[in-house]
Design an enzyme around this catalytic site. Sequence first.
Site, PDB file in Angstrom:
ATOM      1  N   ASN A 210      -5.257   8.485 -71.592  1.00 38.37           N
ATOM      2  CA  ASN A 210      -5.913   8.569 -72.824  1.00 38.37           C
ATOM      3  C   ASN A 210      -7.438   7.545 -72.735  1.00 38.37           C
ATOM      4  O   ASN A 210      -7.686   7.309 -71.726  1.00 38.37           O
ATOM      5  CB  ASN A 210      -4.548   8.001 -73.323  1.00 38.37           C
ATOM      6  N   ALA A 275      -2.444  -2.825 -76.044  1.00 40.30           N
ATOM      7  CA  ALA A 275      -2.398  -1.500 -74.628  1.00 40.30           C
ATOM      8  C   ALA A 275      -2.188  -0.342 -75.112  1.00 40.30           C
ATOM      9  O   ALA A 275      -1.313  -0.345 -76.002  1.00 40.30           O
ATOM     10  CB  ALA A 275      -2.122  -2.106 -73.956  1.00 40.30           C
ATOM     11  N   ASP A 279       3.504   6.511 -71.808  1.00 42.87           N
ATOM     12  CA  ASP A 279       5.247   5.762 -72.240  1.00 42.87           C
ATOM     13  C   ASP A 279       5.933   7.107 -71.263  1.00 42.87           C
ATOM     14  O   ASP A 279       6.833   6.442 -71.234  1.00 42.87           O
ATOM     15  CB  ASP A 279       5.390   6.795 -73.612  1.00 42.87           C
ATOM     16  N   LYS A 289      -2.833  14.618 -51.469  1.00 43.21           N
ATOM     17  CA  LYS A 289      -3.322  15.136 -52.430  1.00 43.21           C
ATOM     18  C   LYS A 289      -3.078  16.294 -52.873  1.00 43.21           C
ATOM     19  O   LYS A 289      -2.214  17.526 -51.809  1.00 43.21           O
ATOM     20  CB  LYS A 289      -4.890  15.536 -52.261  1.00 43.21           C
ATOM     21  N   ILE A 310       5.963  -4.279 -75.005  1.00 42.00           N
ATOM     22  CA  ILE A 310       5.781  -4.896 -76.136  1.00 42.00           C
ATOM     23  C   ILE A 310       7.133  -5.254 -76.925  1.00 42.00           C
ATOM     24  O   ILE A 310       8.122  -6.666 -77.591  1.00 42.00           O
ATOM     25  CB  ILE A 310       5.364  -4.699 -77.524  1.00 42.00           C
TER      26      ILE A 310
HETATM   27  O1  C5P Z   1       5.568   3.298 -79.673  1.00 43.52           O
HETATM   28  P1  C5P Z   1       4.225   3.363 -79.885  1.00 43.52           P
HETATM   29  O2  C5P Z   1       3.864   3.452 -78.245  1.00 43.52           O
HETATM   30  O3  C5P Z   1       3.446   3.769 -81.121  1.00 43.52           O
HETATM   31  O4  C5P Z   1       3.807   1.405 -80.318  1.00 43.52           O
HETATM   32  C1  C5P Z   1       2.753   0.944 -79.795  1.00 43.52           C
HETATM   33  C2  C5P Z   1       2.592  -0.159 -79.784  1.00 43.52           C
HETATM   34  O5  C5P Z   1       4.006  -0.715 -78.569  1.00 43.52           O
HETATM   35  C3  C5P Z   1       1.723  -1.621 -78.980  1.00 43.52           C
HETATM   36  O6  C5P Z   1       1.445  -2.592 -79.647  1.00 43.52           O
HETATM   37  C4  C5P Z   1       1.740  -0.651 -77.379  1.00 43.52           C
HETATM   38  O7  C5P Z   1       0.679  -1.695 -76.870  1.00 43.52           O
HETATM   39  C5  C5P Z   1       3.134  -0.925 -77.039  1.00 43.52           C
HETATM   40  N1  C5P Z   1       3.447  -0.319 -76.274  1.00 43.52           N
HETATM   41  C6  C5P Z   1       4.051  -1.599 -75.680  1.00 43.52           C
HETATM   42  N2  C5P Z   1       4.813  -0.667 -74.153  1.00 43.52           N
HETATM   43  C7  C5P Z   1       4.709   0.833 -73.896  1.00 43.52           C
HETATM   44  C8  C5P Z   1       4.424   1.622 -74.683  1.00 43.52           C
HETATM   45  C9  C5P Z   1       3.658   0.804 -76.436  1.00 43.52           C
HETATM   46  O8  C5P Z   1       4.246  -2.387 -75.010  1.00 43.52           O
HETATM   47  N3  C5P Z   1       5.834   1.470 -73.336  1.00 43.52           N
END
Ligand code: C5P
Length: 401
Positions: A210, A275, A279, A289, A310
Site C-alpha cells: 500500500n 503501520a 489485512d 515467478k 495491535i
Molecule cells: O482495522 P484497521 O486496519 O483500520 O486498524 C488500524 C489499526 O490497526 C492501526 O493501528 C494498524 O497499525 C493496526 N493493524 C494491525 N494489524 C493489522 C491491521 C491493522 O496492527 N493486521
Amino acid sequence: MQTLAGKKILLGISGGIAAYKCAELTRRLIERGAEVQVVMTTAAKEFITPLTMQAVSGRPVSDSLLDPAAEASMGHIELAKWADLVLLAPATADLIARMSAGMGNDLLTTLVLATDSPVAVSPAMNQQMYRNIATQENIATLERRGMHIWGPAAGEQACGDVGPGRMLEPMQLVERCELFFADKPLKGKSVVITAGPTREAIDPVRYISNHSSGKMGFALAQAAAMQGAQVTLIAGPVALATPVGVERIDVDSAQSMHDAALAQATKHDIFIGCAAVADYRPQAVAEHKIKKTDESDQMTITMVKNPDIIASVAALNEHRPFTVGFAAETQDVEHYARTKLSKKNLDMICANDVSVEGQGFNSNNNAITLYWKDGKQSLTLASKQHIATQIVMTIAEKLEA
Ligand code: C5P
C-alpha cells in the site's frame, strides 16, 4: 532559581555580529547555576574579545586547536567530553556548512565532531544567506543528525535587511536551555512503534502493498525519543532515515511485523501501531515467478487474513503496554474510530480523515483527532513532526493519570 545548577554548557561562538550578545547570555546562564566554557572561532574574536568572555565566564577561553599550552590544560577531546550541552550561538552560515560537511578545521568544529553530548545550534545570519538553499539543506542535515535547531527569529537585521536570521535573544536561549534540561515527560519510559506498509509476497518477484510512507510512524519515533523515551521502531519497507537514538527493526510482511511486535510489546510501556498492515495475504507464495498464460485473461489469487497485530498486543494478559492505534477513515470518522477503539481494546486511537487532500498518506502534514474511552482531542493540520509531538505528549499525560 538555580534551574541550571551543575549543568556544563560549552558555548561555541562563531563570527557573526550577534556574538556581542554572548556576554549577556553567559551571565544569565551562570546566574542560573550553569558552568560555561567558551570556545571561539578566529572570526568570533573580531566581534567580541576573548578577555570579555573570560571575565564573564570566569574561565579562560579556548580558541586554538594547535596551541600546546591550551591543549595541556583542557584538550579538545576533554572539552568535548566535559559538556552536558554544546550550544553554538551565534552559528553562522559558515559554521553550519562546515559542520554539515563534517569538517574539523578549527577547535570548534573538531569539538562538535568529538562530542557525543547533545548539540544545539542557534543560527544567525543575513536573511538571504539563511534562505539560501545551501544553508537550508545544511540546517536540515544537522537536524536529521539529531542536532537541536534553536531559532532563528525574524525581524530587523544588523545589515538593515528585515527577515529570518536573527539569533534568539539571550533570555530566549536561556529558556531553551532550561527546557532542554527539564525532566522530559517520557523519561524512563519505553515505546515500541510500528510504521510503514507491509509487503505480502505473491511470488519471488511480486508483492501486494500500500501507499503508506512511514513518515507518521518515524515522526512519532523521533518525538518520543526527544521526550526522553527509549524507542524501538519496527519498520516495514520504507526509504527513511532512522531517527537519532532510535533502535530499528526492519520487517517485510504482516506476519514478520506481528512476530517482531509481539516479541517486543511486553518489554515496553507503550505500543503505538502506526503501520498500515495488509489485512490479507496470498494464501500461497509461488516458488517461482508466475508466468503469463494464453489460456485465460484472468488470474485469481486466494487471500487469507493476516493476524491483527495491535489487537494481539492489546489482548496480552501480562505486561500489556498502553496501546495506541491509528484509524485512517474516509467517512464517519468518529464512529469508525470509536468502534475500533473498543473492538481492538485500545487505550487510545488516532483517527484521520484520509479523504481530505493534503493530509495523511504520503503527505508531510496531518490532522488527527485522538479518542479514548471518555474523551477526545483534536489536533489541527500541522507537520507530521508537530502532530507526533502532540500525540506523544497526550500519551504521557494519560500514562500519568
Ligand atoms: O482495522 P484497521 O486496519 O483500520 O486498524 C488500524 C489499526 O490497526 C492501526 O493501528 C494498524 O497499525 C493496526 N493493524 C494491525 N494489524 C493489522 C491491521 C491493522 O496492527 N493486521
